[in-house]
Design an enzyme around this catalytic site. Structure first.
Site, PDB file in Angstrom:
ATOM      1  N   ILE A 104      -3.034   5.490  -5.702  1.00 28.19           N
ATOM      2  CA  ILE A 104      -1.590   5.449  -5.923  1.00 28.19           C
ATOM      3  C   ILE A 104      -1.098   4.104  -5.423  1.00 28.19           C
ATOM      4  CG2 ILE A 104       0.620   6.517  -5.361  1.00 28.19           C
ATOM      5  CD1 ILE A 104      -0.986   9.114  -4.813  1.00 28.19           C
ATOM      6  N   HIS A 105      -0.500   3.328  -6.319  1.00 25.50           N
ATOM      7  CA  HIS A 105      -0.091   1.967  -5.993  1.00 25.50           C
ATOM      8  C   HIS A 105       1.429   1.883  -5.922  1.00 25.50           C
ATOM      9  CE1 HIS A 105      -0.436  -2.353  -5.719  1.00 25.50           C
ATOM     10  NE2 HIS A 105       0.483  -2.455  -6.656  1.00 25.50           N
ATOM     11  N   PRO A 106       1.990   1.264  -4.933  1.00 24.06           N
ATOM     12  CA  PRO A 106       1.335   0.627  -3.804  1.00 24.06           C
ATOM     13  C   PRO A 106       1.332   1.545  -2.578  1.00 24.06           C
ATOM     14  CG  PRO A 106       3.593  -0.127  -3.896  1.00 24.06           C
ATOM     15  CD  PRO A 106       3.410   0.903  -4.994  1.00 24.06           C
TER      16      PRO A 106
END
Length: 125
Positions: A104-106
């Site tokens: 999962i970014h960021p």
């Protein structure tokens, strides 16, 4: 062995599973692979006083089964990061499982699922 532990210091440290020394003793140095990574957490990169500081993560893997034996994490929210990985380790997490996970970014936890450098490669993390 798979009980999450966190030290709540200004830079948190979280761990689950074997320490590197314990894994070497139990499984043998030639039977484990150590993945490691240094990184600058996003929240630190925008702070002039912390932008020079780095976090660090390490994953210890049994070469014969690809099973994750230990995860170590130094950085913000280490306790929160370890919770999910601790549950996964109880279910037999493999390094391939980590590689196949889309981070999962960021978020800081994505550092664990994007590791590629090993101690045996001789490369710096």
């Amino acid at each position: 062995q798979n009980i999450c532990t966190t030290v709540f210091t200004p830079i948190e440290y979280g761990t689950v599973g074997y320490a590197e020394e314990e894994a070497v003793e139990k499984f043998g140095k030639d039977n484990i692979e150590i993945y490691h990574k240094s990184f600058i957490p996003l929240e630190w990169s925008i702070s002039e006083s912390r932008s020079h500081s780095e976090g660090f993560s390490k994953v210890i893997v049994d070469k014969s089964s690809d099973k994750v034996l230990g995860i170590h994490f130094l950085g913000p929210n280490a306790g929160e990061v370890m919770q999910g990985f601790g549950a996964a380790m109880k279910k037999g997490l493999t390094f391939k499982d980590l590689e196949d996970t889309v981070g999962i970014h960021p978020t800081i936890a994505e550092e664990i699922v994007t590791m590629a450098v090993t101690n045996s490669s001789g490369e710096d993390a």
